[in-house]
Enzyme design. Sequence first.
Site: not given
Ligand code: UDX
Length: 440
Positions: A207, A211, A252, A260, A263, A266, A324, A331
């Site tokens: 995990k 991340n 990604f 932000g 997950c 933190k 997002k 958070r």
């Molecule tokens: C993430 C992980 O994807 C997930 O597997 C884990 O269990 C929890 O953390 P989440 O926090 O819901 O999920 O959002 P995610 O869609 O992964 O985006 C995280 C952050 O990255 C967001 O702030 C998003 O705006 C940013 N992001 C994502 C980018 O800036 N660029 C990207 O290409 C993808």
Amino acid sequence: MNEPMLGQRRIAVFGAGYIGLVTGACFAKLGHDVVVRDIQKERVELLRSGGVPIHEDGLAPLIAENAGRLTFTLDAEEAVRNADVVYVCVDTPSTPSGDADLSRIWQVIETLRDARHLAAVVVKSTVPVGTGARVRAAMDRAGLRHVGYASNPEFTAEGHAVRDFMHPDRVVIGADDPETAKLVAQLHEGVDGPIAEMDVRSAEMVKLAANALLATKISFTNEIATICEATGADVEHVVRAVGLDHRLGPHFMRPGVGWGGSCFPKDSRALRALAGNAGYSFQLLTSVIEVNDLQPRRAIQRLKDELGGAFHNRTVALLGVAFKPGTDDVREAPSTIIASRLLSEGAAVRCWDPLVRRLDTAPWSSTTRCTTPLEAMTGADAAIIVTEWPELQDVAWDQAAALMARPLVFDGRNLLDPQRMASLGLTYMSVGRTTVRGSA
Ligand code: UDX
């Protein structure tokens, strides 16, 4: 381990947050009897009356459809009394040292002292490597040696967590005995994804590593974007072509004002702290975090330069507050840094978000809440897009240009087309692309 019954199980889920509610509702859909326990009275009462305290796509109908197998309680003993399996989905916030605060996990384990009837305890919360071993030892001391223990980390992303739970890339099960691994795998019957079985410590590490690597990919892209700005390259072309390499993939790699959420920030701090506690300096991850800390600040600096070097007596429309799109979660959202930087530079901030409901704490209490993007932009000297809400694509940007004191948009998520924005008369700044100036 107590002898497992075949098929349907009775599961007590601890924690009715994003993870606990999705886990509980999905297990109910899979046919298990689920009771979700939370310590917040208001939350439990709302759930009992048919409400859902968070916005998560598909969750409310899922809870409603499975109401016959899904109950909610404040009472830990009641939750555990008839359960076969306890799922721990409580939050593990950062402590000042960056370590994960495990106090809520220990509170749950404490309530299991007399739960000798359980088949297994499963931790879904994100925890430092080695936590499972400590929980195992505590369970052994409490006379629960025969109760299995497993780590089953979650990889669901907010906004499509239900889909991610039911159709995951993988279900990671870390257990130190095969019966417990089998039991947790059986709970997932009906889930469409491969199961990866391993020891508890490795599962805990998967995990954190996953991340951290995702966060690394984004910070890397953001660094490339900065170099694109300096050299005149277009990060969107670069990322698209780089992502076509099957060894790298396109995911990604969206540049922006930073990652932000609940997950990435933190968990990256927790992994860095975990390494540091073991005497290892995780320099790569430290840089990944630093790049992300700078990303919203760089955006503000660029906007400030464009406005002639000061925000004083300026009004800025902040479009998107959630970390997002598709969620109401703020958070560790970059918007919070951006709003508080703007306010401390003397700007007035008018914000808009289609989902975030309550914005009554600092810095938001010092901003003006607007119900539409156009309302937020009326009279503003600049607008900054912080969350890539699809609604922003449909804004009448020509109208926005006319309503703004100065037609200047900083697109912090590269949501819009530069040429189109320029043709509508706007000065359009974005991340990793050349600024274009209105030609209308
Ligand atoms: C993430 C992980 O994807 C997930 O597997 C884990 O269990 C929890 O953390 P989440 O926090 O819901 O999920 O959002 P995610 O869609 O992964 O985006 C995280 C952050 O990255 C967001 O702030 C998003 O705006 C940013 N992001 C994502 C980018 O800036 N660029 C990207 O290409 C993808």
